[in-house]
Design an enzyme around this catalytic site. Structure first.
Site, PDB file in Angstrom:
ATOM      1  N   HIS A 136       0.838  -1.203   0.000  1.00  0.00           N
ATOM      2  CA  HIS A 136       0.000   0.000   0.000  1.00  0.00           C
ATOM      3  C   HIS A 136       0.870   1.249   0.000  1.00  0.00           C
ATOM      4  O   HIS A 136       1.963   1.265   0.575  1.00  0.00           O
ATOM      5  CB  HIS A 136      -0.918  -0.005   1.223  1.00  0.00           C
ATOM      6  CG  HIS A 136      -2.063   0.935   1.103  1.00  0.00           C
ATOM      7  ND1 HIS A 136      -1.969   2.269   1.422  1.00  0.00           N
ATOM      8  CD2 HIS A 136      -3.343   0.742   0.688  1.00  0.00           C
ATOM      9  CE1 HIS A 136      -3.136   2.861   1.218  1.00  0.00           C
ATOM     10  NE2 HIS A 136      -3.990   1.955   0.777  1.00  0.00           N
ATOM     11  N   HIS A 137       0.356   2.286  -0.636  1.00  0.00           N
ATOM     12  CA  HIS A 137       1.105   3.546  -0.719  1.00  0.00           C
ATOM     13  C   HIS A 137       1.327   4.171   0.652  1.00  0.00           C
ATOM     14  O   HIS A 137       2.214   5.011   0.819  1.00  0.00           O
ATOM     15  CB  HIS A 137       0.363   4.530  -1.628  1.00  0.00           C
ATOM     16  CG  HIS A 137       1.277   5.408  -2.420  1.00  0.00           C
ATOM     17  ND1 HIS A 137       2.503   5.824  -1.954  1.00  0.00           N
ATOM     18  CD2 HIS A 137       1.151   5.969  -3.643  1.00  0.00           C
ATOM     19  CE1 HIS A 137       3.078   6.605  -2.845  1.00  0.00           C
ATOM     20  NE2 HIS A 137       2.280   6.694  -3.882  1.00  0.00           N
ATOM     21  N   SER A 138       0.550   3.797   1.644  1.00  0.00           N
ATOM     22  CA  SER A 138       0.795   4.287   2.994  1.00  0.00           C
ATOM     23  C   SER A 138       2.030   3.638   3.607  1.00  0.00           C
ATOM     24  O   SER A 138       2.585   4.141   4.583  1.00  0.00           O
ATOM     25  CB  SER A 138      -0.416   4.007   3.897  1.00  0.00           C
ATOM     26  OG  SER A 138      -0.660   2.609   3.989  1.00  0.00           O
ATOM     27  N   ASN A 296       6.814   7.112   3.091  1.00  0.00           N
ATOM     28  CA  ASN A 296       6.819   7.988   1.919  1.00  0.00           C
ATOM     29  C   ASN A 296       7.685   9.208   2.175  1.00  0.00           C
ATOM     30  O   ASN A 296       7.534   9.875   3.206  1.00  0.00           O
ATOM     31  CB  ASN A 296       5.393   8.442   1.588  1.00  0.00           C
ATOM     32  CG  ASN A 296       4.564   7.340   0.962  1.00  0.00           C
ATOM     33  OD1 ASN A 296       4.532   7.183  -0.243  1.00  0.00           O
ATOM     34  ND2 ASN A 296       3.891   6.558   1.799  1.00  0.00           N
ATOM     35  N   GLY A 467       5.313   8.134  -5.405  1.00  0.00           N
ATOM     36  CA  GLY A 467       4.611   7.298  -4.675  1.00  0.00           C
ATOM     37  C   GLY A 467       3.839   6.445  -4.818  1.00  0.00           C
ATOM     38  O   GLY A 467       3.509   6.421  -5.634  1.00  0.00           O
TER      39      GLY A 467
END
Length: 467
Positions: A136-138, A296, A467
């Site tokens: 996940h991008h988180s 990130n 991202g």
């Protein structure tokens, strides 16, 4: 438990705002030979995860989002839950693999467990198999996502026998009620200083995001399903173009992307004017010593691509000038300062603001292109050679297409994700990238033959990342 950083939690808010999107970032390793046995693969992966705390943690949110989400240990963690096995039907060709990748990109990761997944793909033609790694991008951006994939690969000789997977050593203690109260008292003083210090540099970025661009079919509502296609080119050829024209790999990549979108719009009967395509270009803010930290560290630039220019060399020069201007504007640093300051404010109003903004349809940006420098060493998985790496990124915020670029060895791969319903012609983008690179390589060869080859060199490390 540790708090999610503001940008990390922002990706969760973004995903929650639109049921049509899944914010999993992926990379696909194409590997020679036959896939390992299930027990063997699972055991090896479990050994690596034993040293990596973050991959065994899930996200826990507070009631009403009064405090920031935190990473906490998953009490029911099982490695096998995060491994899938798939077999391609005959003929097991590239198109069949791309359809599987598109299906993976459309599926959301399970929030009740750590936000990553591996898919072992068997029966790939020409005696190959594939490994799809999504997170996940988180949890990751482009750089840390590739580092995650590397950590699933075999040790290299220089690593030695004691190398452990990367740890998230940069953490922050989860806010307690006392800390929340302190932040609340500080907000009236902190917020005005925060606004004043960043408004001047961020104004162009904010204006670009909220100002509608010239209407085009590139921006609009998206559905649940995805399309995916990849393009490969030689990194040596790209470096030669850079040397010929004194530009970076990132400039060349964006020039090829501009050529592709110009072709797409012309094919759709739309005029490719200079104000039609503003593109989101993530910029890595990650220091070298944080390469393996799973979070990130990105900012962004929002340049217009000169899709109105037909000449490939003139188009490349225009992009180089614009990117140079954007880099010197300070907007990326200001955005990074904005994120840092957001972490000092109470989480609830920040989260609610992000959630509210996500429900307003943005019409100023038409596409995304993120460029990541991949591994320099040759990778192996269970002793088998990784032949190539393909990047794949999600689409969101009315962006009907997104392009990820990843280097590996002498290969530069473009992974193109599109909305299934509104981008049935995604192959036109792929062909446009291929032709855009070929045109620039032909011009570079012509300069060499004519003896007008300058000494300026291009660095393949001068790349931006998502991202």
């Amino acid at each position: 438990m540790t708090e999610l950083r503001p940008l990390d939690s922002g990706f969760i808010e973004l995903e929650d705002s639109d049921r049509h999107i899944s914010l999993g970032i992926g990379a696909v390793a194409i590997i020679s030979g036959v896939a390992p046995k299930r027990a063997e693969f699972t055991e090896a992966l479990a050994e690596r995860l034993a040293h990596n705390t973050r991959l065994r943690q899930r996200v826990r949110r507070a009631p009403l989002d009064l405090v920031a989400p935190v990473w906490e240990d998953d009490p029911n963690f099982e490695v096998a839950r995060h491994i899938r096995w798939a077999a391609l039907p005959e003929p097991g060709d590239e198109q069949t693999l791309f359809e599987l990748i598109a299906t993976e990109l459309a599926e959301r990761l399970d929030r009740d467990h750590p936000l990553w997944q591996c898919t072992v793909v068997e029966h790939l033609a020409d005696d190959r198999w594939a490994l799809i790694v999504r997170a996940h991008h988180s949890l990751v951006d482009g750089v840390s996502g590739i580092s995650l994939l590397e950590s699933f690969c075999d040790l290299s000789p220089e690593d030695g026998p004691t190398r452990k997977p990367p740890q998230n050593h940069e953490t922050r203690t989860a806010a307690d009620w006392f800390g929340l109260a302190v932040k609340g008292l500080r907000m009236p003083l902190a917020a005005p200083r925060f606004v004043v210090s960043t408004l001047r540099s961020l104004a162009p970025v904010v204006l670009a995001t909220i100002t509608p661009a010239a209407g085009s079919s590139l921006n609009g509502p998206i559905g649940l399903q995805r399309r995916y296609v990849a393009v490969r080119t030689s990194l040596s050829d790209v470096r030669e173009v850079g040397s010929a024209f004194g530009v970076t790999v990132n400039d060349i990549v964006l020039a090829a992307v501009a050529a592709a979108y110009r072709s797409l719009l012309l094919r759709r009967g739309e005029e490719p004017t200079g104000d039609k395509l503003r593109i989101l270009v993530p910029v890595s803010m990650r220091p070298t010593d944080a390469k393996y930290v799973l979070d990130n560290r990105v900012s962004a630039m929002l340049p217009h691509l000169p899709i109105d220019i037909a000449d490939p060399v003139e188009r490349l020069g225009r992009i180089h000038d614009r990117m140079t201007t954007h880099k010197s504007s300070g907007a990326a640093q200001a955005e990074n300062s904005l994120l840092s300051m957001a972490g000092r404010l109470p989480f609830a109003p920040v989260a609610w603001t992000v959630r509210l903004a996500a429900h307003f349809p943005q019409r100023g940006v038409g596409a995304l292109a993120t460029n990541v420098a991949g591994p320099r060493r040759e990778l192996t998985v269970h002793g088998a050679k990784v032949l190539e790496l393909l990047p794949c990124v999600p689409i969101a915020m009315r962006l009907r297409t997104a392009i990820a670029i990843l280097s590996y060895g002498d290969h530069l791969a473009f992974g193109i994700t599109g909305d299934y319903d509104t981008t049935p012609d995604i192959d036109v983008i792929a062909d446009g990238i291929r032709e855009g690179i070929a045109e620039l390589v032909a011009h570079a060869h012509s300069m060499r033959r004519n003896g007008t080859f300058p000494l300026a060199m291009c660095s393949d490390r001068d790349v931006s990342t998502r991202g």
